[in-house]
Design an enzyme around this catalytic site. Sequence first.
Site, short mmCIF file in Angstrom:
data_model
loop_
_atom_site.label_atom_id
_atom_site.label_comp_id
_atom_site.label_asym_id
_atom_site.label_seq_id
_atom_site.Cartn_x
_atom_site.Cartn_y
_atom_site.Cartn_z
N HIS A 88 -8.17 0.52 4.63
CA HIS A 88 -7.51 -0.41 3.69
C HIS A 88 -7.38 -1.74 4.45
CE1 HIS A 88 -5.19 -2.13 0.61
NE2 HIS A 88 -4.29 -1.18 0.40
N ARG B 43 -11.42 -1.29 -5.20
CA ARG B 43 -10.75 -0.07 -4.70
C ARG B 43 -11.42 1.13 -5.35
NH1 ARG B 43 -4.36 0.99 -4.35
NH2 ARG B 43 -4.74 -0.37 -2.57
N LYS C 196 -18.83 6.36 -18.19
CA LYS C 196 -20.08 6.80 -18.85
C LYS C 196 -21.12 7.20 -17.81
CE LYS C 196 -19.29 3.05 -22.05
NZ LYS C 196 -19.84 1.71 -22.31
N ARG D 275 0.35 -3.65 -5.74
CA ARG D 275 0.32 -4.75 -4.78
C ARG D 275 -1.08 -5.33 -4.55
NH1 ARG D 275 4.47 -2.19 -4.18
NH2 ARG D 275 3.03 -0.51 -4.59
N THR D 276 -2.03 -4.47 -4.24
CA THR D 276 -3.33 -4.99 -3.80
C THR D 276 -4.00 -5.76 -4.94
OG1 THR D 276 -3.47 -3.06 -2.39
CG2 THR D 276 -5.46 -4.38 -2.61
N1 CP Z 1 -0.04 -1.14 -0.31
C1 CP Z 1 -0.84 -0.89 -1.36
O1 CP Z 1 -2.05 -0.72 -1.23
O2 CP Z 1 -0.18 -0.83 -2.56
P1 CP Z 1 -0.89 -0.59 -3.96
O3 CP Z 1 -1.44 0.81 -3.95
O4 CP Z 1 0.17 -0.81 -4.98
O5 CP Z 1 -2.01 -1.58 -4.08
#
Ligand code: CP
Length: 304
Positions: free
Chosen positions: A129, A101, A80, A51-52
């Site tokens: 998040h 991320r 590396k 999703r993100t």
């Molecule tokens: N909700 C969420 O962060 O989903 P993903 O881990 O798929 O990005």
Amino acid sequence: MRHLMSPLDFTPEELDRLFDLANDIEHNPAKYAHACDGKILATCFYEPSTRTRLSFESAMIRLGGRVLGFSDAASSSASKGESVSDTIRIISCYADICAMRHPKEGAPMVASEKSHIPVINAGDGGHQHPTQTLTDLLTIRSLKGRLHSFTIGLCGDLKFGRTVHSLIGALIRYANVQFVFISPEELRVPDYITELLREKNIPFREVIRLEEVMPDLDLLYMTRVQKERFFNEEDYVRLKDFYILNAAKLELARKDMLVLHPLPRVNEISVEVDEDPRAAYFKQAQYGVYVRMALILTLLESCR
Ligand code: CP
């Protein structure tokens, strides 16, 4: 130039403007189709995501921009030994904005300190998040019509769930929000959060049984027990199916309660719930695109 490390980086008034923009994008997409012509978004994902990452990419493409990046640390020079600080200096030469991320808490913050472009924390370990929180807030505001005066139950992995930690931090700024934390003893919400709520005199309850509190809730935020954050398999197996929301349990809920989930789900929401009008988690994913479009525009604007 602004970055986004935490939902608290925006004041509630700034969030209102961001959500107004997201709602305008939702209803008038053509107006924004060339808003980012010539701009590039980098998605640097050192941890898996559907999703993100893809909603960020969809957001930039819908704004007329382009995307580049990696979806796995193993395919980047992190494998590396390159540091996040060096990587972001390089990404700053290639892109105008970066969503990152990382499994290590604080890694996007370290990157932002060396970056020449806005950095968005797209999830750092069990910490924060923020763009999921923006998604959650926009969903609540759009479907409930307000961000105040409700009781929200947060259920499942409240210990490791970064979406939960971010959302609680954001919601405590709104009036008359009551929290019900529903988790097994081992996955209770961290003490720093309950201490903060006590300090601010914000009402909360901690319970183990979901059925006990279901009739009291305006919103139920379900979460996955996160296998990747457990130190041993045995504990994960024991706890993974502790909560399964099904049609029978939903019978106990108010007719206008909303069920949210950041997704992905495993077993914690039975698929039969998907057809219930109170199931809002797929709509929530759609709001995630609008709010990320609004965020990209807002952060790029801050560079002018
Ligand atoms: N909700 C969420 O962060 O989903 P993903 O881990 O798929 O990005």
